[in-house]
Scaffold this active site. Sequence first.
Site, short mmCIF file in Angstrom:
data_model
loop_
_atom_site.label_atom_id
_atom_site.label_comp_id
_atom_site.label_asym_id
_atom_site.label_seq_id
_atom_site.Cartn_x
_atom_site.Cartn_y
_atom_site.Cartn_z
CB CYS A 2 -0.89 0.02 1.24
SG CYS A 2 -1.96 -1.41 1.43
CE LYS A 603 10.22 -1.78 -8.19
NZ LYS A 603 10.81 -2.51 -9.32
#
Length: 608
Positions: A2, A603
């Site tokens: 997040c 990522k």
Amino acid sequence: MCGICGIVGHQPASPIAFEALRRLEYRGYDSAGIATLTASGDIERRRAAGKLDNLEHVLKEHPLPGTTGIGHTRWATHGAPTENNAHPHEAGRVAIVHNGIIENFAELKKELEAKGRVFRTETDSETVAHLVDDYLGQGLEPREAAFAAIKRLEGAYAIAMIFKDHEGLLIGARHGAPLAVGYGNGEMFLGSDSIALAPMARKMTYLEDGDWCELTPDHVTIFDMTGAEVSRPVQDLTFMAGQVGKDGYRHYMEKELHEHPVAIGQTLKRITDPASKRIALPEMPFDPAQVPRITITACGSAYYAGMVGRYWLESLARIPVEIDVASEMRYREPPQPDKGVALLISQSGETADTLGVLRSLKKAGQSIVSVLNVEHSTMGRESDLVLGMDAGPEISVASTKAFTAQLSVLAALAIDFARARGTMDQAREERLTASLLDLPSRAAEVFTRTKDIQAMAAVVAQARDVLYLGRGICTPIAFEGALKLKEISYIHAEAYAAGELKHGPISLIDQTVPVVAIAPSTILFDKTLSNLQEAKARGGRILAFTDAEGAKRLEGVAEQVVIMPDVDAFVAPILYAIPVQMLAYEVALLKGTDVDQPRNLAKSVTVE
């Protein structure tokens, strides 16, 4: 995973928050939202499932006023990726955004429900909002209520909060998930990382585990978990906002693929002396000659870089090396030798499992060396030595240039250890270092093979299953190729050491299965060729990355060949990583997938 941001100042907060969320897209997400304080002191929020374009549409229809706000991109852990579960979460007088996992949320939720509180989402994060509001209801001021709440949280979190009737106040907290403070001119910011903060601030502070902070437009106060005020280093941002643009490329991944030569060159510039053709790493906090064993740990592509590093360290420095993925190493607790060295590899320096291993190995008395692209990250601050890459920001979820930069550092480290341990003479060091220094120009040549790679991609794009094969030090590059293909094209791919073909995988090969070989003409080429002939005999379509000599010997065996520049076998894994990543990119283009933000991926994996 997040991404969170916060703004407190004198400019409209919503547009700033939205642009910060744009820069945090690379972390992976499935919903997004923003909340601000209105002039009357009320909290308003806008949320949307799916991409930020959906949130942008909502904001155009229903703009958010106010100069204090928070924003969030959510990667679902608890609860489906719906608008209702999207952050910010609001409870009474507070709105929060949260990155991480609250491990004791069920216990806290039960306690709060017993007090009559009604939960409206499936998330663990909503518990934080209700807990803070509960303390506000007991008469505590926002700072006191926030502190009381975060002391009760267990698990990983980075949190930003705004409060009804308290314009100009923003509170943040972190434990086990990254959070940074950005300093502006009459405004302050919170962000998951420096990329989020880059356009607004030129200085920043990374909060440490257990820190929480109070931000007003003109001041930042940081506290630890005892409530004591603490001072943390303020540093310049290491890159400008322009570095995270696409610069005319279709995707960030395409741009970052083309940045391989520069990333390798800039990284090597830091750790070599071109004049003497020798490695020039920082001084080690231990004697390499006395190290009994190195333990390498990482996740994803960084793990495959570590696998190559093991080959180099064992063959050149003659030192035993153990390697495992961080998610397994963290709980395996193998015995560690005295004077051992732990080598950790991470692009972000915030990978949760790798960070957990760092702390456990440090407790076990190991010297910690980290190979990082973000040197001032949590891992960087907790390591004994950081070997920094200079790959620049990597935005696409699938790692590209960071991988070859990691390999460049590991190659230099192996040479450095070999020199210190007396297993390499100066002539050989100069030869291997020269091959490293030649890599940027050889890497640039790879892009002249784009049409050949595109032709190969046309074959792979039609397949449901793909097999990647490598031998020796190029085996990890096969793993990297298979991972990239899975990540961004959604085609199932597996990688094996070519010698394992007869031990199972060969049963899967038929005319529908492309076999992608990473096959430079090294001393192991004959064995690889034999394995490819076995695959071809079963109907497999052989696609090979090799050099000119290898291409001659693959005539009649390989359907398609990409002929690579001739390089020393020592650096072949670095060079051959580039076209296997390019192949995945070209296949993804043909499949029409979301190259930069593949489904379900993040990522920076900051939770377990």
